[in-house]
Enzyme design. Structure first.
Site: not given
Ligand code: HSE
Length: 309
Positions: A128, A181
């Protein structure tokens, strides 16, 4: 065991009231990851089907998370990874999490399971990190533990699984635009007011209570995002029109799935979720934009073995 194939599912992070802390694991849609042992040490990615992604292990999330795991072991053989992507990157339903979690889950099985599912989260989080520039554990925790999950502290590796009321079902629409993201995080302002903090934490607490008391109405009304959704919704075509159509069709709640552009609607019962999914289609049919729509119950098992030899 010399070779293993696993199914690593899609997931929805945030669930409106829990930015970076809540996640849920979905059914049927996901990546298939096959890993085989090799004589030579190290990790290689042999091929990736379904998406055009780098096979360089320092750039691919499955490679990066595998390396993070192997750094904590003393293995004198290596691994060759094949990935069949069932989730499009930049969709908001946990594409990078599925590949990262699937890779470490498969390798852990091949080396005799020295790590628990919970312990694998920290390795998958490294995937991530390269995908979004931040070690958010909400998607990978959901994929590895299954069900609804909570991240209390991702630095201290404190994660746990929550209760799943059996009738919950999600309708999800994935508009086919790529929203990274990293970019979606960049629009989130870094400060919130005390008033908003009180409101968001009240909703988060009530949501968790709703899951345990199986109070569907409380779950729905608590999934109210006054902090992140107003900032990110501008990146998603017809977000508020879709949301209002889903709610008028009887969805318990509707919000941005993870960092978007997918939109989820939570419903009581699969048949309600199917009706809501049809309303989503009606809105998007007015646009010149491709989309996918699907319905999923909560996947309580998480990533699983498909076959091994
Ligand atoms: N919590 C993260 C965001 C999840 O909202 O950026 C990304 O899938």
């Amino acid at each position: 065991m010399k070779k293993i194939k696993v199914f690593s599912p899609a997931s929805i992070a945030n669930l409106s009231c829990g930015y970076d802390v809540l996640g849920v694991c979905l059914e049927n849609i996901g990546d298939e990851i096959t890993v085989k042992k090799t004589k030579n040490k190290g990790v290689t990615i042999k091929n990736i089907q379904g998406q055009n992604l780098s096979t360089d292990i320092s750039k691919n999330v499955a490679g990066v998370s595998a390396i993070a795991l192997l750094k904590e072991t003393n293995i004198d053989y290596g691994f060759e990874i094949k990935i069949k992507k069932g989730i499009k990157p930049g969709s908001g339903i946990g594409s990078s999490a599925a590949s990262s979690a699937g890779s470490v889950f498969a390798i852990n099985k091949l080396i005799g399971e020295p790590f628990s599912r919970k312990e694998l989260i920290k390795f998958a989080m490294e995937g991530e990190m390269i995908a979004s520039g931040y070690r958010h554990a909400d998607n990978v925790a959901a994929v590895l533990l299954g069900g609804f999950t909570f991240v209390r502290n991702s630095v201290m590796h404190d994660y746990f699984k929550l209760n799943t009321p059996i009738e919950l079902a999600f309708a999800v629409i994935h508009p086919k635009i790529e929203l990274k993201t990293k970019d979606s995080r960049a629009v989130v302002k870094k400060n919130v007011t005390i008033t908003d903090m009180v409101s968001q934490s009240a909703n988060l607490g009530a949501f968790v209570s709703g899951l345990y008391t199986e109070n569907y109405e409380l779950i729905g009304k608590s999934m109210n995002d006054i902090v992140i959704e107003p900032m990110r919704s501008i990146l998603i075509p017809k977000f508020y029109e879709t949301k209002s159509a889903c709610l008028s069709e009887g969805a318990l709640s509707c919000g941005i799935s993870g960092s978007g552009p997918s939109i989820f609607a939570l419903c009581k019962g699969v048949s309600k979720a199917n009706n809501v999914a049809n309303r989503m289609k009606e809105i998007y049919n007015k646009l010149d934009l491709e989309y996918d729509v699907f319905v999923s119950c909560v996947n309580d098992q998480g990533v699983k073995v498909l076959k091994f030899k």
